[in-house]
Design an enzyme around this catalytic site. Sequence first.
Site, short mmCIF file in Angstrom:
data_model
loop_
_atom_site.label_atom_id
_atom_site.label_comp_id
_atom_site.label_asym_id
_atom_site.label_seq_id
_atom_site.Cartn_x
_atom_site.Cartn_y
_atom_site.Cartn_z
N HIS A 17 0.84 -1.20 0.00
CA HIS A 17 0.00 0.00 0.00
C HIS A 17 0.87 1.25 0.00
O HIS A 17 2.11 1.17 -0.04
CB HIS A 17 -1.00 -0.02 1.16
CG HIS A 17 -0.39 -0.08 2.53
ND1 HIS A 17 0.44 0.91 3.04
CD2 HIS A 17 -0.48 -1.02 3.51
CE1 HIS A 17 0.81 0.59 4.26
NE2 HIS A 17 0.29 -0.57 4.57
N HIS A 20 3.96 1.68 2.28
CA HIS A 20 5.19 1.02 1.84
C HIS A 20 5.92 1.87 0.81
O HIS A 20 7.15 1.97 0.83
CB HIS A 20 4.87 -0.35 1.24
CG HIS A 20 4.20 -1.30 2.19
ND1 HIS A 20 2.95 -1.82 1.96
CD2 HIS A 20 4.60 -1.81 3.38
CE1 HIS A 20 2.62 -2.63 2.96
NE2 HIS A 20 3.60 -2.63 3.84
N CYS A 124 -0.18 -9.91 20.56
CA CYS A 124 -0.83 -9.28 19.41
C CYS A 124 -0.34 -9.97 18.15
O CYS A 124 0.86 -9.89 17.82
CB CYS A 124 -0.51 -7.79 19.36
SG CYS A 124 -1.14 -6.99 17.85
N CYS A 127 1.15 -7.36 15.26
CA CYS A 127 2.55 -6.90 15.28
C CYS A 127 3.50 -7.97 15.79
O CYS A 127 4.68 -7.69 16.01
CB CYS A 127 2.70 -5.60 16.05
SG CYS A 127 1.99 -5.59 17.70
N CYS A 137 -1.83 -2.81 22.61
CA CYS A 137 -1.32 -2.51 21.28
C CYS A 137 -2.08 -1.32 20.70
O CYS A 137 -3.32 -1.32 20.67
CB CYS A 137 -1.47 -3.72 20.36
SG CYS A 137 -0.97 -3.39 18.65
N HIS A 140 -3.16 -2.15 16.39
CA HIS A 140 -4.18 -3.07 15.89
C HIS A 140 -5.36 -3.10 16.85
O HIS A 140 -5.19 -3.16 18.07
CB HIS A 140 -3.60 -4.48 15.71
CG HIS A 140 -2.41 -4.53 14.82
ND1 HIS A 140 -1.11 -4.44 15.30
CD2 HIS A 140 -2.32 -4.61 13.46
CE1 HIS A 140 -0.28 -4.49 14.28
NE2 HIS A 140 -0.97 -4.59 13.17
N LYS A 321 -5.28 5.32 9.73
CA LYS A 321 -4.05 4.75 9.18
C LYS A 321 -4.37 3.81 8.03
O LYS A 321 -5.27 2.98 8.11
CB LYS A 321 -3.31 3.99 10.28
CG LYS A 321 -2.06 3.25 9.78
CD LYS A 321 -1.53 2.30 10.85
CE LYS A 321 -0.45 1.39 10.27
NZ LYS A 321 -0.02 0.35 11.22
N LYS A 324 -4.83 -2.82 5.66
CA LYS A 324 -5.82 -3.78 5.17
C LYS A 324 -6.97 -3.89 6.17
O LYS A 324 -8.14 -3.96 5.79
CB LYS A 324 -5.18 -5.14 4.94
CG LYS A 324 -6.15 -6.21 4.45
CD LYS A 324 -5.45 -7.55 4.28
CE LYS A 324 -6.45 -8.62 3.83
NZ LYS A 324 -5.80 -9.95 3.71
#
Length: 500
Positions: A17, A20, A124, A127, A137, A140, A321, A324
């Site tokens: 995405h 990256h 988690c 991560c 976390c 997420h 953010k 996905k």
Amino acid sequence: MTTYLTTAIPYVNAAPHLGHALELVQADVLARHRRLRGEPVRFLTGTDDNALKNVTAARSAGRPVRAFVDASAARFAALREPLHLSNDDFIRTSTDPRHAQGVRSLWLACRKDLYLRSYEGRYCAGCEQFYPPGEQCTEHAGPLDTVTERNWFFRLSRYQDQIQTILESDFVRVTPAPRRNEVLAFVRAGLTDFSVSRPASRADGWGIEVPGDPDQVVYVWWDALTNYVTALGPGTRNEGERSDSELYRGELGDSELYRSELGDSELYRRWWEQSDERIHVIGKGIVRFHAVYWLALLLSAGLPLPTSILVHDYLTVDGAKISKAAGNTVDPVRLAADYGPDALRWWLLRDVAAVGDTDFTVDRLLRRHDEDLANGLGNLVNRTLTLIHKHRPAGLSPAPIDSDVPARIDRALAAFDFRAALDALWSLVDVGNRLVETERPWQLPATPRFDEILSTLLALSRLAATELAPFLPDGSARLLAQLDGTAPRSPAFHHRTPPT
């Protein structure tokens, strides 16, 4: 000045995405800029294939893990062309013959700091880490899983004082300052030992086996972080090499043990041991892994540390953010196809803040491209060449100019400030366009002043196009070809409109 430059290697549980692309383009600019100055650079990127979340994603997709990971990793490797990247190497942790050997070697070099124990903690999966009681976390959504396992642990607590001193003294520079302050606060609160393996059964055997313990696979972050040095190592073992058990009982020092398998590589000696700069470019969600855990592993093994860790914040869509899980991914390949790599790279470098998340929209990308590239630099070059072609068809030579712009760009990029570097470059465009508006050279073709003005505009345009190369390699090449008379005088940057 020799520079070894790396990005983080992303999980391949989902498609690439825009976040990256941000990291890759930032690293690419740093690499290209140093090459432009004649400095040796090695630029590495790749994919983190061995994560448990890749196994989970493959299960969800109903595909064999190997086929799923191979297909997804190929999409990351394919970013090179649409993003105009110049990486020298691309490593895949599940297939590259250099990697498993290097991970195993580092494990053995750190053996004095490894021990087995049972553990129950809050985990988690997003991560791939355990969280202490009371900590949640922030990356997420959803509750953490309670996991009870018997794993290998690394004595991180042993390196508390060393890491704190390294960060406080900027021996390893973490930038920007807010990220340095965050990781220092984490270290000062006290470091605890952390789990560095996972049961092979939970991973379906996917991953790198712990040396001497086939029931465990190496923790994905140990595995992933090691790529920065494994990518510089030999791809095969030497015949007659000692077994794991012999190495465990051996008397080699830690760094000597590691180099016994890796140090015969000229790449390793040149780019890790001897480089003036070893720079990691990463996202803010993985600072602890790079600025704490990775430093501890290297200290344990007696290996050189990175010199700088450049941390970028996140890109968002409507304030969320890009991810996905959030359902708001933005495909950089599609953006490059629709609007061109120049527009995409320019927005990532010109608009994205060094501190604080930056919201993306197509309108912002197009507005920035048209205002800066089409109306600004492109228009300056086009007007200059049009006037020369019309009134001095035999051509003109650029005037000698004394500019501090290259030095300003050097200082800005040494501080990893992409906006400041582009501000410096853009001062050439501003000076040129102000000169055109003030002097109105089209009214002076019969005077010596015309030649003076156009020669200055030509010099400003050429310097701007040259210094643009690390940021927009393709756009720079088009401008320079036009200025050299080897390309048509059509605009180098066309206005962009959203596709219908």
